[in-house]
Design a protein around this motif. Sequence first.
Motif, PDB file in Angstrom:
ATOM      1  N   ILE A  18       0.848  -1.197   0.000  1.00  0.00           N
ATOM      2  CA  ILE A  18       0.000   0.000   0.000  1.00  0.00           C
ATOM      3  C   ILE A  18       0.881   1.242   0.000  1.00  0.00           C
ATOM      4  N   SER A  22       1.055   4.523  -2.553  1.00  0.00           N
ATOM      5  CA  SER A  22       0.991   5.921  -2.104  1.00  0.00           C
ATOM      6  C   SER A  22       2.202   6.699  -2.604  1.00  0.00           C
ATOM      7  N   SER A 165      -3.858  -0.748   8.699  1.00  0.00           N
ATOM      8  CA  SER A 165      -4.612  -1.351   7.593  1.00  0.00           C
ATOM      9  C   SER A 165      -5.403  -2.578   8.018  1.00  0.00           C
ATOM     10  N   LYS A 234     -11.147  -1.768   3.127  1.00  0.00           N
ATOM     11  CA  LYS A 234     -10.316  -0.582   2.910  1.00  0.00           C
ATOM     12  C   LYS A 234      -9.718  -0.527   1.512  1.00  0.00           C
ATOM     13  N   TYR A 235      -9.265  -1.696   1.003  1.00  0.00           N
ATOM     14  CA  TYR A 235      -8.443  -1.671  -0.204  1.00  0.00           C
ATOM     15  C   TYR A 235      -8.991  -2.463  -1.381  1.00  0.00           C
ATOM     16  N   GLY A 293      -3.244   6.592   3.789  1.00  0.00           N
ATOM     17  CA  GLY A 293      -3.132   6.305   2.365  1.00  0.00           C
ATOM     18  C   GLY A 293      -3.220   7.567   1.522  1.00  0.00           C
ATOM     19  N   THR A 295      -3.238   7.469  -2.125  1.00  0.00           N
ATOM     20  CA  THR A 295      -3.669   7.262  -3.504  1.00  0.00           C
ATOM     21  C   THR A 295      -4.932   8.089  -3.751  1.00  0.00           C
ATOM     22  N   SER A 298      -7.826   6.904  -1.786  1.00  0.00           N
ATOM     23  CA  SER A 298      -7.700   6.888  -0.325  1.00  0.00           C
ATOM     24  C   SER A 298      -8.581   7.965   0.305  1.00  0.00           C
TER      25      SER A 298
END
Length: 325
Positions: A18, A22, A165, A234-235, A293, A295, A298
């Motif tokens: 992750i 980022s 995370s 989350k991802y 995060g 990105t 995020s």
Amino acid sequence: MKKNIAIIMGGYSSEYEISLKSGYVVFETLDKEKYNPFKVHIFKNKWCYVNNNGEEYSIDKNDFSVTVNNEKIKFDCVFNAIHGAPGEDGYMQAYFELLGIPITGCNMYQAALTFNKRDLISALQPYGIKTATNYFINYGDHIDEEDIVNKVGLPCFVKANKAGSSFGVTKVYQQEDLKNAIDVAFKEDNEIIIEAFLDGTEVSVGVISYKNETLVLPITEIVSENDFFDYQAKYEGKSQEITPARISASQQENVITEAKKIYEVLKMKGFSRSEFIFKGDQPYFLEMNTVPGLTKESILPQQANEAGISLNDLFSNAIEEALHN
């Protein structure tokens, strides 16, 4: 003259993938007219600058420089994009402080404190910050399952104390499942926190230093498709992140007040993202991330976008703040 910016990414924890995402977003976004950005991978077995062709050049840890084609490159500032250890727990902050190189975000003490969930809530409780009822266990301690259930109730959350995370987190419904959840948490850390389940709306609140002021960003409501806001939620798209959150005016006012109070009590700098759950109108604090995060998907960048702050502005502001503090 353009500043040389080392964007550190990777790290030593389960969050390294992750972090790389980022870091690459920061690299792509930074204004190349103002900065010379360098991708720097930090792993246990190597610290290296990676150029656009994927070629690696070892970092000299004595002064955090790199030599490319017989030219020694030093850095004016470090942009910290490492989630987890050693970027979010104080180690990198301490290293760069000793070298006299500015780094984005908070100082060593704040990073170490906020990374330790148990120490953080202990530090905040005297200021009236409400948290879930909790129970602490260290590796090797005798585990009294009945005592745990009597204190925190069921369901409860078993969490690794120093991990992000949602690694090492399990929601436990029955006493007989506690042991397995504790074993899962101990794979991430040798300290555990067990928390009572709070049944309410979960929100994430970004608070940043922006143009020398503490700014609370628009609030995000977390609606997980899974049992809680875990790694998949989350991802891997297993959640809705709704910004601005669908909460009442009094809930919004209360959580903004609490989030800003926590940021200022801790003497924070740079980015932060704190999680809360409401019981009625009262927000209960869960944890704080100091390297959230970064990105485009995020939460913190979503909140900044809602506030009219582009990623370019968000990242540039962090660098300028570090350079001038």
